[in-house]
Design a protein around this motif. Structure first.
Motif, short mmCIF file in Angstrom:
data_model
loop_
_atom_site.label_atom_id
_atom_site.label_comp_id
_atom_site.label_asym_id
_atom_site.label_seq_id
_atom_site.Cartn_x
_atom_site.Cartn_y
_atom_site.Cartn_z
N GLY A 263 -3.47 4.23 -2.45
CA GLY A 263 -4.80 4.27 -3.41
C GLY A 263 -5.10 3.35 -4.21
O GLY A 263 -5.88 3.49 -4.70
N GLU A 264 -4.28 2.72 -4.93
CA GLU A 264 -3.94 1.70 -5.28
C GLU A 264 -4.40 0.36 -4.59
O GLU A 264 -5.17 0.01 -3.91
N CYS B 2 0.35 -4.14 -6.68
CA CYS B 2 -0.28 -3.26 -6.65
C CYS B 2 -1.26 -4.52 -7.85
O CYS B 2 -0.76 -5.20 -9.29
N ARG B 3 -2.99 -3.60 -8.06
CA ARG B 3 -4.05 -4.56 -8.67
C ARG B 3 -3.21 -4.07 -10.18
O ARG B 3 -2.99 -5.15 -11.12
N HIS B 4 -2.48 -3.22 -10.89
CA HIS B 4 -2.42 -2.21 -12.01
C HIS B 4 -0.79 -3.10 -12.71
O HIS B 4 -0.81 -3.40 -13.41
N GLN C 288 1.11 -1.21 0.06
CA GLN C 288 -0.86 0.09 -0.45
C GLN C 288 0.88 1.14 0.00
O GLN C 288 0.87 2.52 -0.58
N ARG C 289 1.64 1.32 0.77
CA ARG C 289 3.22 2.21 0.47
C ARG C 289 3.45 2.34 -1.15
O ARG C 289 4.03 3.89 -1.20
#
Length: 91
Positions: free
Chosen positions: A43-44, A74-76, A38-39
């Motif tokens: 926002g992702e 991260c999902r992207h 998350q860091r």
């Protein structure tokens, strides 16, 4: 036909410049904890990537954060690296 150094370098440069941006390898940054991921991408959406199955799981799915062959990403990044989301295991 024999190419000199200049001819060879021009041929390589032409091939490299024709490569599409989509063909470039995407950087995938795996993390041991959800907070680290998350860091890295605030926002992702963070997902659990199972390298063995080639799938990623969202929070709330049964296999999220389970197993020894996975990491938080991260999902992207998972999508861009060719991993697919799992439709199974929804709670």
């Amino acid at each position: 036909m024999r190419l000199n150094f200049r001819g060879w370098s021009v041929a390589v440069l032409a091939l490299v410049s024709c490569a599409s941006p989509g063909a470039m390898a995407q950087v995938l940054t795996p993390f041991r904890s959800e907070s680290q991921a998350q860091r890295h991408c605030p926002g992702e959406t963070i997902v659990w990537l199972d390298f063995g199955r080639g799938r990623y799981y969202s929070k709330g799915q049964r296999r999220y954060a389970s197993g020894t062959t996975g990491s938080f990403v991260c999902r992207h990044e998972a999508r861009d690296s060719g991993y697919r989301r799992s439709r199974l295991g929804l709670r």
